[in-house]
Design an enzyme around this catalytic site. Structure first.
Site, PDB file in Angstrom:
ATOM      1  N   SER A   1       0.837  -1.196   0.000  1.00 30.75           N
ATOM      2  CA  SER A   1       0.000   0.000   0.000  1.00 30.75           C
ATOM      3  C   SER A   1       0.877   1.253   0.000  1.00 30.75           C
ATOM      4  O   SER A   1       1.660   1.452  -0.924  1.00 30.75           O
ATOM      5  CB  SER A   1      -0.959  -0.047   1.190  1.00 30.75           C
TER       6      SER A   1
ATOM      7  N   GLU B   1     -10.317  -4.644  -5.085  1.00 31.06           N
ATOM      8  CA  GLU B   1      -9.968  -3.618  -4.110  1.00 31.06           C
ATOM      9  C   GLU B   1      -9.893  -2.227  -4.736  1.00 31.06           C
ATOM     10  O   GLU B   1      -9.812  -2.073  -5.958  1.00 31.06           O
ATOM     11  CB  GLU B   1      -8.652  -3.958  -3.417  1.00 31.06           C
TER      12      GLU B   1
ATOM     13  N   HIS C   1      -7.560  -5.833   0.136  1.00 31.00           N
ATOM     14  CA  HIS C   1      -6.378  -4.967   0.157  1.00 31.00           C
ATOM     15  C   HIS C   1      -5.337  -5.512   1.134  1.00 31.00           C
ATOM     16  O   HIS C   1      -5.606  -5.657   2.324  1.00 31.00           O
ATOM     17  CB  HIS C   1      -6.789  -3.551   0.548  1.00 31.00           C
TER      18      HIS C   1
END
Length: 281
Positions: free
Chosen positions: A132, A223, A253
């Protein structure tokens, strides 16, 4: 946990404890050092030695640039270390809003240089990995290492990399199980501070991608970051960067975090770790 009205101190505390019920892999060892002036965890599983000299991975955790730490990602890092058989260095870089961009990039660059200059590991034998926000930070860090210091990491291992925080599309969060639009927007604004949203240290997708290391990119198909990650992969290929791209139809995610409890997550970690190991060898 990921709610914009929840005090940031509570978000951070919850993140550090959320996955502690999941067991560490057998023979995992965790120690603490300072790397590039920042705290870091050293995570190994087994002997962590491979033929041909020292190999390592610098891991940059996710959390929207506002939360997360080596503690919150210790299980994921340990599972990756078990697959690769190398030492992982998990960095506690500075977080926003206290320290907006480019503080995290500066910290990650300093940590990588520390591994080279004081730990004796060749740059070509160090991969950078992250999830991320940590995935976006990995790309920004590699760019600065190459352009400013002539250091070329072995590879990039990217789990749902947030490569343009300024591009937060509310519609994309309709099928997102973990993050939500308002929280993501708040994180993006905090990390930007008073900076330029086109700064490639903030949004590496908008910068020069040519000459980056080979990239292994994982993302969940449903996601919120799927569209952004797909665009990023297309841009990498257009820049003639070697890319291994995998979409997971059932993972949310950074579902890799549940590698100790869920087969799909374990398979994803196995795939990412195997590819990183191949580039490090």
């Amino acid at each position: 946990m990921l709610h914009p009205r929840l005090p940031l101190s509570m978000q951070r505390a919850l993140a550090d404890r959320a996955l502690e019920l999941e067991p560490l892999p057998a023979d995992a060892r965790v120690s603490h050092i300072t790397l590039g002036g920042r705290p870091a965890e050293v995570v190994t599983v087994g002997s962590a030695t491979r033929a041909g000299g020292a190999r390592a991975v610098l891991y940059l955790h996710g959390g929207g640039y506002t939360m997360g730490s080596p503690r919150s990602h210790r299980r994921l890092v340990a599972h990756l270390a078990a697959v690769t058989g190398v030492t992982f260095y998990s960095l506690h870089y500075r977080l926003a809003p206290e320290d907006p961009c480019p503080a995290a990039v500066i910290d990650a660059v300093a940590a990588f240089r520390d591994l080279v200059e004081h730990h004796g590991i060749d740059a070509e034998h160090i991969a950078i990995a992250g999830d991320s926000a940590g995935g976006g930070l990995s790309v920004a860090t590699a760019r600065r290492l190459i352009d400013d210091h002539g250091l070329h990491p072995a590879a990039l291992g990217l789990i749902a990399p947030w490569v343009n925080p300024g591009d937060v599309d509310e519609a994309s969060y309709a099928t997102e199980l973990v993050a939500n639009y308002r929280w993501a927007q708040a994180c993006a604004d905090a990390y930007l501070g008073g900076g330029d949203p086109g700064d490639p240290r903030y949004a590496p997708l908008l910068g020069n991608l040519s000459g980056l290391p080979p990239a292994i990119v994982h993302v969940g198909r449903r996601e919120a970051l799927h569209r952004q990650v797909s665009t990023f992969v297309d841009a990498l290929r257009a820049a003639q960067v070697e890319v291994e791209y995998v979409e997971f139809p059932r993972l949310w995610h950074v579902g890799h975090q549940q590698a100790g409890m869920l087969k799909e997550a374990a398979d994803a970690v196995e795939a990412l770790g195997t590819s990183l190991r191949a580039h490090l060898d």
